[in-house]
Design a protein around this motif. Structure first.
Motif, PDB file in Angstrom:
ATOM      1  N   GLU A 113     -26.869  -6.205   2.408  1.00 35.61           N
ATOM      2  CA  GLU A 113     -28.236  -5.817   2.798  1.00 35.61           C
ATOM      3  C   GLU A 113     -28.250  -4.547   3.640  1.00 35.61           C
ATOM      4  O   GLU A 113     -29.316  -3.970   3.865  1.00 35.61           O
ATOM      5  CB  GLU A 113     -28.900  -6.949   3.608  1.00 35.61           C
ATOM      6  N   HIS A 114     -27.099  -4.125   4.120  1.00 32.97           N
ATOM      7  CA  HIS A 114     -27.039  -2.979   5.035  1.00 32.97           C
ATOM      8  C   HIS A 114     -26.112  -1.898   4.473  1.00 32.97           C
ATOM      9  O   HIS A 114     -24.917  -2.123   4.278  1.00 32.97           O
ATOM     10  CB  HIS A 114     -26.539  -3.427   6.410  1.00 32.97           C
ATOM     11  N   ASP A 115     -26.647  -0.715   4.232  1.00 33.66           N
ATOM     12  CA  ASP A 115     -25.877   0.407   3.700  1.00 33.66           C
ATOM     13  C   ASP A 115     -25.325   1.231   4.877  1.00 33.66           C
ATOM     14  O   ASP A 115     -25.999   2.118   5.401  1.00 33.66           O
ATOM     15  CB  ASP A 115     -26.769   1.271   2.805  1.00 33.66           C
ATOM     16  N   ILE A 116     -24.100   0.922   5.300  1.00 36.15           N
ATOM     17  CA  ILE A 116     -23.568   1.531   6.523  1.00 36.15           C
ATOM     18  C   ILE A 116     -22.244   2.258   6.315  1.00 36.15           C
ATOM     19  O   ILE A 116     -21.632   2.710   7.288  1.00 36.15           O
ATOM     20  CB  ILE A 116     -23.377   0.449   7.613  1.00 36.15           C
ATOM     21  N   PHE A 117     -21.782   2.411   5.074  1.00 35.49           N
ATOM     22  CA  PHE A 117     -20.462   3.012   4.854  1.00 35.49           C
ATOM     23  C   PHE A 117     -20.349   4.406   5.455  1.00 35.49           C
ATOM     24  O   PHE A 117     -19.379   4.723   6.155  1.00 35.49           O
ATOM     25  CB  PHE A 117     -20.131   3.069   3.355  1.00 35.49           C
ATOM     26  N   ALA A 118     -21.325   5.262   5.202  1.00 39.57           N
ATOM     27  CA  ALA A 118     -21.264   6.641   5.712  1.00 39.57           C
ATOM     28  C   ALA A 118     -21.212   6.661   7.231  1.00 39.57           C
ATOM     29  O   ALA A 118     -20.442   7.432   7.833  1.00 39.57           O
ATOM     30  CB  ALA A 118     -22.459   7.447   5.201  1.00 39.57           C
ATOM     31  N   LEU A 119     -22.013   5.816   7.877  1.00 38.64           N
ATOM     32  CA  LEU A 119     -22.021   5.774   9.342  1.00 38.64           C
ATOM     33  C   LEU A 119     -20.649   5.376   9.881  1.00 38.64           C
ATOM     34  O   LEU A 119     -20.100   6.012  10.784  1.00 38.64           O
ATOM     35  CB  LEU A 119     -23.079   4.780   9.841  1.00 38.64           C
ATOM     36  N   VAL A 120     -20.086   4.315   9.332  1.00 38.84           N
ATOM     37  CA  VAL A 120     -18.807   3.801   9.819  1.00 38.84           C
ATOM     38  C   VAL A 120     -17.680   4.801   9.564  1.00 38.84           C
ATOM     39  O   VAL A 120     -16.847   5.047  10.449  1.00 38.84           O
ATOM     40  CB  VAL A 120     -18.493   2.444   9.147  1.00 38.84           C
ATOM     41  N   ALA A 121     -17.644   5.399   8.390  1.00 37.33           N
ATOM     42  CA  ALA A 121     -16.560   6.329   8.039  1.00 37.33           C
ATOM     43  C   ALA A 121     -16.607   7.593   8.891  1.00 37.33           C
ATOM     44  O   ALA A 121     -15.561   8.078   9.358  1.00 37.33           O
ATOM     45  CB  ALA A 121     -16.655   6.687   6.560  1.00 37.33           C
ATOM     46  N   LEU A 122     -17.789   8.139   9.113  1.00 37.52           N
ATOM     47  CA  LEU A 122     -17.891   9.368   9.906  1.00 37.52           C
ATOM     48  C   LEU A 122     -17.572   9.120  11.379  1.00 37.52           C
ATOM     49  O   LEU A 122     -16.963   9.970  12.035  1.00 37.52           O
ATOM     50  CB  LEU A 122     -19.285   9.967   9.755  1.00 37.52           C
ATOM     51  N   MET A 123     -17.959   7.960  11.908  1.00 33.76           N
ATOM     52  CA  MET A 123     -17.590   7.641  13.291  1.00 33.76           C
ATOM     53  C   MET A 123     -16.091   7.442  13.434  1.00 33.76           C
ATOM     54  O   MET A 123     -15.518   7.692  14.499  1.00 33.76           O
ATOM     55  CB  MET A 123     -18.346   6.394  13.765  1.00 33.76           C
ATOM     56  N   ALA A 124     -15.420   6.994  12.377  1.00 38.20           N
ATOM     57  CA  ALA A 124     -13.969   6.777  12.424  1.00 38.20           C
ATOM     58  C   ALA A 124     -13.205   8.059  12.730  1.00 38.20           C
ATOM     59  O   ALA A 124     -12.150   8.036  13.380  1.00 38.20           O
ATOM     60  CB  ALA A 124     -13.488   6.181  11.105  1.00 38.20           C
TER      61      ALA A 124
END
Length: 413
Positions: A113-124
């Motif tokens: 339900e939550h599209d968060i891949f870009a957020l998580v990868a860029l913060m990494a």
């Protein structure tokens, strides 16, 4: 590590610097929460907080690097620890970067339900900025120069939180949190680059490296368990609650325990160098133990006061769509009361190099929390908060039993 200050005054000053700076910095955190509450719907707020929680779970692993050993090292072993510790930090941060990207990719299936891949990868990618100044940070803490450390740390937090609000104003939307994390990392790198430290460079000494790697691995296990204990409720809520209710719960956590736990972390950061200094001086007097107890009680009292203040400041600062979070926010503040006591206990264990006992406690706390949720299966934010509060009270049984067996048993005849 000689210093004319008494150990008692060091703990008081360290705690005053760090907690005081954290309170100021968290004023800006409240500002960013208000901005997100204005620009995000509950569903979007929940997605952003889920991404930030994934980052936070792994970010806490930075505490498992070589810093613990460098802070408590003798002056003779310090040069070797610095060079090899720098190598450990680069390996740790590179690994965390890759692991977080992989977790972000997997989150597409775990939380569809939550599209968060870009957020998580860029913060990494922010992890790659920290190793360059990590040993400077450890040496600053080792020397108990918490005034400078807290000044830089709070400045970075303030910049991060203000950046979120500014980026949201300029329509960055959910990417605002990524921009803010990068601003924090770059400012951290720039500020600590100017802190003087002992001359050292990246090096490898087999015995020293193996010692640091062993302790870092043990601490990593404890830290991931501790981090999951603190943040697993977010992942559980994301699975059990609807996206809207999850957003309400995420708001309650960030407005309550999110502010409180940062103060707890600041306190344990001040406590660890104090205990290590006391150990190096072979000073284990009862006055120091009493001071630790009094200071811990004072810090935990902040959370009690916050729990009582929630019905006052939430209606004033936030719109009507967030008003249903009152009870949840107050209950989560009470969870922080237990957390500060158990975090103090684990900090003492680490100062004594009792990493296995630290790990055992983290396993105990995490299992208790998971079992309580599995038994109750909460269907609302308030039910989940009540369940976590009950589990947090049970956490205290482990340190209480250990302290009783170690310190209160009668001396052998």
């Amino acid at each position: 590590m000689s210093n004319p200050k008494s150990t008692s005054s060091i703990l008081v000053s360290n705690t005053s610097y760090l907690v005081g700076a954290e309170v100021v910095a968290k004023g800006s955190r409240l500002f960013s929460i208000m901005a997100m509450a204005v620009y995000f719907t509950p569903t979007e707020y929940g997605a952003v907080m889920l991404a930030l929680t994934i980052h936070e779970v792994l970010r806490l692993l930075l505490r498992s690097g070589a810093g613990v050993q460098i802070i408590r090292a003798s002056d003779e072993s310090l040069p070797l620890f610095l060079g090899n510790g720098l190598l450990i930090q680069w390996l740790l941060c590179t690994s965390l970067c890759l692991i977080q990207i992989a977790i972000g990719w997997s989150a597409q299936w775990a939380f569809p339900e939550h599209d968060i891949f870009a957020l998580v990868a860029l913060m990494a990618l922010t992890y790659l900025a920290f190793p360059a100044v990590s040993t400077r940070v450890f040496l600053l803490q080792r020397s108990n120069r918490m005034g400078l450390f807290s000044l830089i740390s709070s400045a970075c937090i303030i910049v991060e939180n203000v950046t979120i609000a500014v980026a949201l104003y300029f329509d960055a939307h959910m990417m605002a949190v990524v921009i803010a994390k990068w601003c924090f990392a770059l400012l951290w790198l720039a500020c600590f680059s100017f802190v003087p430290c002992l001359s050292h460079k990246l090096s490898y000494h087999k015995d020293t490296f193996r010692l640091l790697l062993k302790s870092s691995s043990q601490l990593a296990i404890s830290e991931i368990l501790r981090s999951l204990r603190i943040n697993m409720d977010t992942f559980i809520a994301a699975r059990l609650l609807t996206p809207e209710l999850f957003g309400i719960y995420s708001f309650a956590k960030s407005a309550g325990i999110g502010l409180a736990m940062s103060i707890s972390q600041a306190y344990t950061s001040a406590l660890y160098p104090f205990i290590c200094r006391r150990a190096l001086q072979n000073n284990s007097d009862h006055n120091s133990q009493k001071l630790i107890f009094i200071t811990t009680f004072a810090v935990s009292s902040i959370f009690m006061i916050q729990a009582l203040a929630v019905p006052v400041y939430v209606p004033i600062l936030f719109s009507s769509q967030w008003q249903s979070s009152f009870d949840t926010t107050s209950l989560l503040c009470l969870v922080a009361v237990s957390s500060v006591w158990v975090d103090t206990y684990t900090t003492v264990l680490r100062s004594e190099a009792q990493y296995k006992r630290d790990c055992h406690f983290c396993v105990f706390a995490l299992v208790v929390s998971l079992l309580s949720v599995a038994i109750v299966m909460p269907s609302s934010p308030v039910q989940l908060a009540v369940t976590l509060l009950g589990g947090s009270i049970v956490w205290l049984l482990f340190p209480l039993a250990d302290i009783t067996s170690r310190y209160l048993q009668p001396d052998p005849a």
